[in-house]
Design an enzyme around this catalytic site. Structure first.
Site, PDB file in Angstrom:
ATOM      1  CG  ASP A   1      21.762  24.262  69.078  1.00  0.00           C
ATOM      2  OD1 ASP A   1      21.755  23.421  68.162  1.00  0.00           O
ATOM      3  OD2 ASP A   1      22.514  25.260  69.089  1.00  0.00           O
TER       4      ASP A   1
ATOM      5  CE  LYS B   1      15.948  22.097  65.707  1.00  0.00           C
ATOM      6  NZ  LYS B   1      16.677  22.941  66.662  1.00  0.00           N
TER       7      LYS B   1
ATOM      8  N   GLY C   1      22.738  20.442  63.994  1.00  0.00           N
ATOM      9  CA  GLY C   1      23.429  19.432  64.797  1.00  0.00           C
ATOM     10  C   GLY C   1      22.404  18.891  65.767  1.00  0.00           C
ATOM     11  CG  HIS C   2      19.009  17.839  64.823  1.00  0.00           C
ATOM     12  ND1 HIS C   2      17.865  17.714  64.086  1.00  0.00           N
ATOM     13  CD2 HIS C   2      19.308  19.160  64.815  1.00  0.00           C
ATOM     14  CE1 HIS C   2      17.491  18.919  63.646  1.00  0.00           C
ATOM     15  NE2 HIS C   2      18.368  19.796  64.074  1.00  0.00           N
TER      16      HIS C   2
ATOM     17  CD  GLN D   1      19.018  25.214  60.434  1.00  0.00           C
ATOM     18  OE1 GLN D   1      18.239  24.990  59.525  1.00  0.00           O
ATOM     19  NE2 GLN D   1      20.032  24.414  60.666  1.00  0.00           N
TER      20      GLN D   1
END
Ligand code: GDP
Ligand code: IMO
Ligand code: MG
Length: 424
Positions: free
Chosen positions: A13, A16, A40-41, A224
């Site tokens: 988080d 990225k 989750g981006h 990640q």
């Protein structure tokens, strides 16, 4: 470029997605190489927010081909739902491709993930329960089912029988659950997913290498982060893949000599979701402030992220593991109101000063951070677009961080929006 890796240097988080979207403007292809929909981006473009899990963060650039590489684990239901969500919002998803060698996450992987976590009780990892671990375990056990297997119904059914004959024994005999019927599941996947997935299936190796051979820019998007890496992270509190730079080579099928830039994304502080050691973790008002201002709740699971000061010991280690060429610092604006800001430069462990991340994890649990404390800048940075306009205290913080991490900073993000960044 031509080949650039964007990866996380902390526990995920870091932002990225934001930088991948930004850099994708100059890339013909963005390739995810590991992980799955545990990621989750979040991308924020013109005030509109997009939360992506599987589709590479280059998708908002109409010219960029988003590729899901062989190292990713793909839940076909989630991929199709995400593509529909994007398409409903006017995003062109026609260029999305998925490697035929990527492995599938199927419903029993998710069920097993949740059951394993429950079984671990207080020792649970805090996984995202997306089936990531069980899907990679099947891959390693040679029980996995690849995306390409969907193209041959006979093979697909056979493989599902084999894989489920193993999984069902665990479901029924270990966890006292009902078995899943392989033919029912095959019917469902072939009916609901194959029509949508089939046109996406590609030889991702040829796609990536054709682009590199044509001297086009290819961006490899990590999910990640370094300290969630199955080999290099704080095991067992890690994910089941290699988010470090080497993972881009195996997970996308390229040799290391292709890679020119390796950009490590780091928050100006640190967060962690799930269990595991965290030397600079804060349990005080400063931590609450980071969570409140930084909106540190999981994009994916909604869990509160654990906050802490930025840790240069970890960044130095991440620089080694990944051959970082540069750092991109995100969320600097979250520290705008702090009177003082801190950088962890080393640890005290059993009365000794340590500057290298201990290989013995018991020592990481005992580590007391040694801080460099600097005056805050007490200025709103969210509109700053030029390094010349940065307050001197913000610059001092960034320079100290680069010096401590021993990696130059090339980019700084000052807000979630695509335009909120500066070259450093
Ligand atoms: P990723 O998993 O590394 O892509 O990061 P996430 O998207 O899960 O989490 C980063 C969060 O911070 C997202 O909500 C972003 O929109 C947001 N974000 C990214 N960069 C910045 C920044 O510089 N400042 C602020 N305030 N938010 C940011
Ligand atoms: P992005 O790409 C933060 C964490 C989980 C858990 C551990 C194992 O958005 O940075 P898993 O479901 O992978 O088996 O969970 O890893 N985790 C993440 N934490 N960001 C992520 O992805 C994460 N993906 C997994 O919270 O501690
Ligand atoms: Mg995330």
């Amino acid at each position: 470029m031509p080949a650039t890796i964007v990866l996380g240097t902390q526990w995920g988080d870091e932002g990225k997605g934001k930088f991948t979207d930004l850099l994708a403007a100059d890339a013909s292809m963005v390739v995810r190489f590991q992980g799955g929909h545990n990621a989750g981006h979040t991308l924020v473009v013109d005030g509109e927010s997009f939360a992506l899990q599987l589709v590479p963060s280059g998708v908002l650039n109409p010219e960029t081909i988003p590729v899901i590489g062989n190292g990713v684990v793909v839940d076909p239901f989630v991929l199709l739902a995400e593509m529909k969500m994007l398409s409903d919002r006017g995003v062109d998803v026609s260029k999305v491709r998925v490697s035929g060698n990527a492995h599938l996450i199927l419903p029993y992987h998710q069920q097993l993930d949740a059951l394993h976590e429950r079984h671990l009780g207080d020792a649970k990892l805090g996984t995202t329960k997306r089936g990531i671990g069980p899907a990679y375990a099947d891959k390693s056990m040679r029980l996995g089912i690849r995306v390409q297997d969907m193209l041959d119904e006979k093979i697909f059914r056979e493989k599902l029988h084999t894989s489920l004959s193993h999984a069902n024994k665990i479901l029924t005999k270990v966890f006292n659950r009902l078995p899943m019927d392989p033919d029912d599941l095959a019917d469902k996947v072939l009916a609901e997913c194959l029509p949508g997935i089939k046109p996406l299936i590609a030889d991702s190796i040829d796609l990536v290498h054709s682009a590199l051979e044509a001297d086009q820019n290819v961006l490899f998007e990590g999910a990640q982060a370094t300290f969630l890496d199955i080999d290099h992270g704080t095991y067992p509190f890690v994910t089941s893949s290699n988010p470090t730079a080497g993972g881009a080579c195996t997970g996308a099928g390229i040799g290391p000599k292709h890679i020119d830039r390796i950009i490590g994304i780091a928050k100006a502080y640190v967060t962690r979701v799930g269990a595991g050691p965290f030397p600079t973790e804060l349990f005080d008002e400063d931590g609450d402030k980071m969570v409140d201002i930084g909106r540190e709740y999981g994009t994916n699971t909604g869990r509160r992220r654990r906050p802490g000061w930025v840790d240069a010991v970890m960044l130095r280690h991440a620089a080694r593991l990944n051959s970082l060429t540069e750092l991109a610092i995100t969320k600097l604006d979250v520290l705008d109101t702090f009177d003082t800001v801190k950088i962890c430069t080393g640890y005290m462990i059993d009365g000794e000063k340590v500057s290298v991340l201990p290989y013995h994890q018991s020592e990481i649990h005992k580590a007391e951070p040694i801080y460099l404390e600097l005056p805050g800048w007490k200025t709103d940075l969210t509109e700053v677009k030029d390094v010349a306009d940065l307050p001197v205290n913000a610059k001092n913080f960034l320079d100290a961080l680069a010096e401590q991490a021993r990696v130059p900073i090339s980019l700084v993000s000052t807000g979630p929006g695509r335009k909120q960044f500066l070259h450093y």
